[in-house]
Design a protein around this motif. Structure first.
Motif, mmCIF file in Angstrom:
data_model
loop_
_atom_site.group_PDB
_atom_site.id
_atom_site.type_symbol
_atom_site.label_atom_id
_atom_site.label_comp_id
_atom_site.label_asym_id
_atom_site.label_seq_id
_atom_site.Cartn_x
_atom_site.Cartn_y
_atom_site.Cartn_z
ATOM 1 N N MET A 1 -43.666 -45.730 -32.687
ATOM 2 C CA MET A 1 -44.136 -45.556 -34.041
ATOM 3 C C MET A 1 -45.568 -45.031 -33.999
ATOM 4 N N TYR A 2 -45.887 -44.212 -34.964
ATOM 5 C CA TYR A 2 -47.254 -43.709 -35.064
ATOM 6 C C TYR A 2 -48.031 -44.559 -36.061
ATOM 7 N N LEU A 3 -49.279 -44.814 -35.739
ATOM 8 C CA LEU A 3 -50.143 -45.665 -36.544
ATOM 9 C C LEU A 3 -51.503 -45.015 -36.701
ATOM 10 N N LYS A 4 -51.967 -44.960 -37.938
ATOM 11 C CA LYS A 4 -53.324 -44.489 -38.205
ATOM 12 C C LYS A 4 -53.947 -45.476 -39.185
ATOM 13 N N ILE A 5 -55.161 -45.894 -38.883
ATOM 14 C CA ILE A 5 -55.861 -46.882 -39.710
ATOM 15 C C ILE A 5 -57.080 -46.229 -40.349
ATOM 16 N N ALA B 1 -48.180 -45.706 -41.224
ATOM 17 C CA ALA B 1 -47.342 -45.778 -40.032
ATOM 18 C C ALA B 1 -45.980 -45.162 -40.319
ATOM 19 N N CYS B 2 -45.422 -44.553 -39.274
ATOM 20 C CA CYS B 2 -44.097 -43.958 -39.415
ATOM 21 C C CYS B 2 -43.400 -43.879 -38.060
ATOM 22 N N ASP B 3 -42.088 -43.745 -38.120
ATOM 23 C CA ASP B 3 -41.304 -43.550 -36.907
ATOM 24 C C ASP B 3 -41.569 -42.159 -36.345
ATOM 25 N N LYS B 4 -41.459 -42.042 -35.054
ATOM 26 C CA LYS B 4 -41.646 -40.764 -34.361
ATOM 27 C C LYS B 4 -40.707 -39.695 -34.931
ATOM 28 N N GLU B 5 -39.475 -40.086 -35.244
ATOM 29 C CA GLU B 5 -38.449 -39.143 -35.694
ATOM 30 C C GLU B 5 -38.742 -38.494 -37.042
ATOM 31 N N VAL B 6 -39.563 -39.126 -37.874
ATOM 32 C CA VAL B 6 -39.808 -38.573 -39.209
ATOM 33 C C VAL B 6 -41.174 -37.904 -39.350
ATOM 34 N N GLU C 1 -52.316 -43.184 -33.188
ATOM 35 C CA GLU C 1 -51.838 -43.681 -31.896
ATOM 36 C C GLU C 1 -50.332 -43.916 -31.951
ATOM 37 N N TYR C 2 -49.667 -43.679 -30.818
ATOM 38 C CA TYR C 2 -48.269 -44.067 -30.682
ATOM 39 C C TYR C 2 -48.286 -45.508 -30.187
ATOM 40 N N VAL C 3 -47.729 -46.453 -30.967
ATOM 41 C CA VAL C 3 -47.910 -47.874 -30.688
ATOM 42 C C VAL C 3 -46.585 -48.624 -30.554
ATOM 43 N N GLY D 1 -53.852 -57.029 -40.775
ATOM 44 C CA GLY D 1 -55.177 -56.787 -41.321
ATOM 45 C C GLY D 1 -55.225 -55.772 -42.446
ATOM 46 N N ALA D 2 -54.059 -55.268 -42.845
ATOM 47 C CA ALA D 2 -54.011 -54.215 -43.863
ATOM 48 C C ALA D 2 -54.176 -54.759 -45.271
ATOM 49 N N THR D 3 -54.955 -54.063 -46.083
ATOM 50 C CA THR D 3 -54.982 -54.361 -47.516
ATOM 51 C C THR D 3 -53.995 -53.453 -48.242
ATOM 52 N N THR D 4 -53.708 -52.303 -47.641
ATOM 53 C CA THR D 4 -52.723 -51.361 -48.157
ATOM 54 C C THR D 4 -51.948 -50.807 -46.972
ATOM 55 N N ALA D 5 -50.643 -50.611 -47.158
ATOM 56 C CA ALA D 5 -49.837 -50.002 -46.098
ATOM 57 C C ALA D 5 -48.899 -48.976 -46.721
ATOM 58 N N ASN D 6 -48.730 -47.859 -46.024
ATOM 59 C CA ASN D 6 -47.828 -46.794 -46.429
ATOM 60 C C ASN D 6 -46.934 -46.528 -45.222
ATOM 61 N N LEU D 7 -45.635 -46.804 -45.354
ATOM 62 C CA LEU D 7 -44.741 -46.870 -44.206
ATOM 63 C C LEU D 7 -43.471 -46.051 -44.409
ATOM 64 N N PHE D 8 -43.048 -45.343 -43.345
ATOM 65 C CA PHE D 8 -41.814 -44.565 -43.356
ATOM 66 C C PHE D 8 -41.034 -44.778 -42.072
ATOM 67 N N GLY D 9 -39.720 -44.879 -42.184
ATOM 68 C CA GLY D 9 -38.845 -44.917 -41.016
ATOM 69 C C GLY D 9 -38.235 -46.280 -40.774
ATOM 70 N N GLU D 10 -37.064 -46.287 -40.153
ATOM 71 C CA GLU D 10 -36.316 -47.519 -39.941
ATOM 72 C C GLU D 10 -37.049 -48.531 -39.075
ATOM 73 N N LYS D 11 -37.578 -48.103 -37.936
ATOM 74 C CA LYS D 11 -38.254 -49.027 -37.019
ATOM 75 C C LYS D 11 -39.527 -49.589 -37.651
ATOM 76 N N THR D 12 -40.274 -48.721 -38.299
ATOM 77 C CA THR D 12 -41.527 -49.126 -38.942
ATOM 78 C C THR D 12 -41.262 -50.141 -40.057
#
Length: 96
Positions: free
Chosen positions: A1-5, A16-21, A43-45, A56-67
């Motif tokens: 999964m990719y993660l950017k903070i 954060a999102c899955d690699k596939e999307v 980062e790929y995490v 630690g997130a106050t807001t999260a935006n997420l895509f993908g099954e694994k994420t």
């Protein structure tokens, strides 16, 4: 999964999102959503690293099954709040 903070004072946005999307444009009706590399590709995490960031997130935006599974597992996202856009699960979280 990719993660950017993103940090702004006490506000912490986790993207954060899955690699596939990553890099795809999803369509739902007349709306298109781009899962842009500029916004999501950090980062790929591992699942554990994503869980730590989500805690630690106050807001999260997420895509993908694994994420999304990871966010549900750590109880950040309620499964009933997940929407499907072009066969890809999506959820957002806001802590107030």
């Amino acid at each position: 999964m990719y993660l950017k903070i993103y940090k702004n004072g006490e506000h912490v946005l986790v993207a954060a999102c899955d690699k596939e999307v990553l890099g795809k444009t999803l369509k739902r009706g007349n709306t298109a959503v781009e899962i842009s590399r500029a916004f999501y590709e950090g980062e790929y995490v591992s699942e554990e690293e994503l869980q730590k960031a989500l805690e630690g997130a106050t807001t999260a935006n997420l895509f993908g099954e694994k994420t999304i599974k990871c966010a549900i597992k750590c109880r950040l996202i309620d499964p009933d709040s997940v929407i499907i856009i072009d066969n890809v699960p999506h959820a957002q979280s806001f802590r107030v």
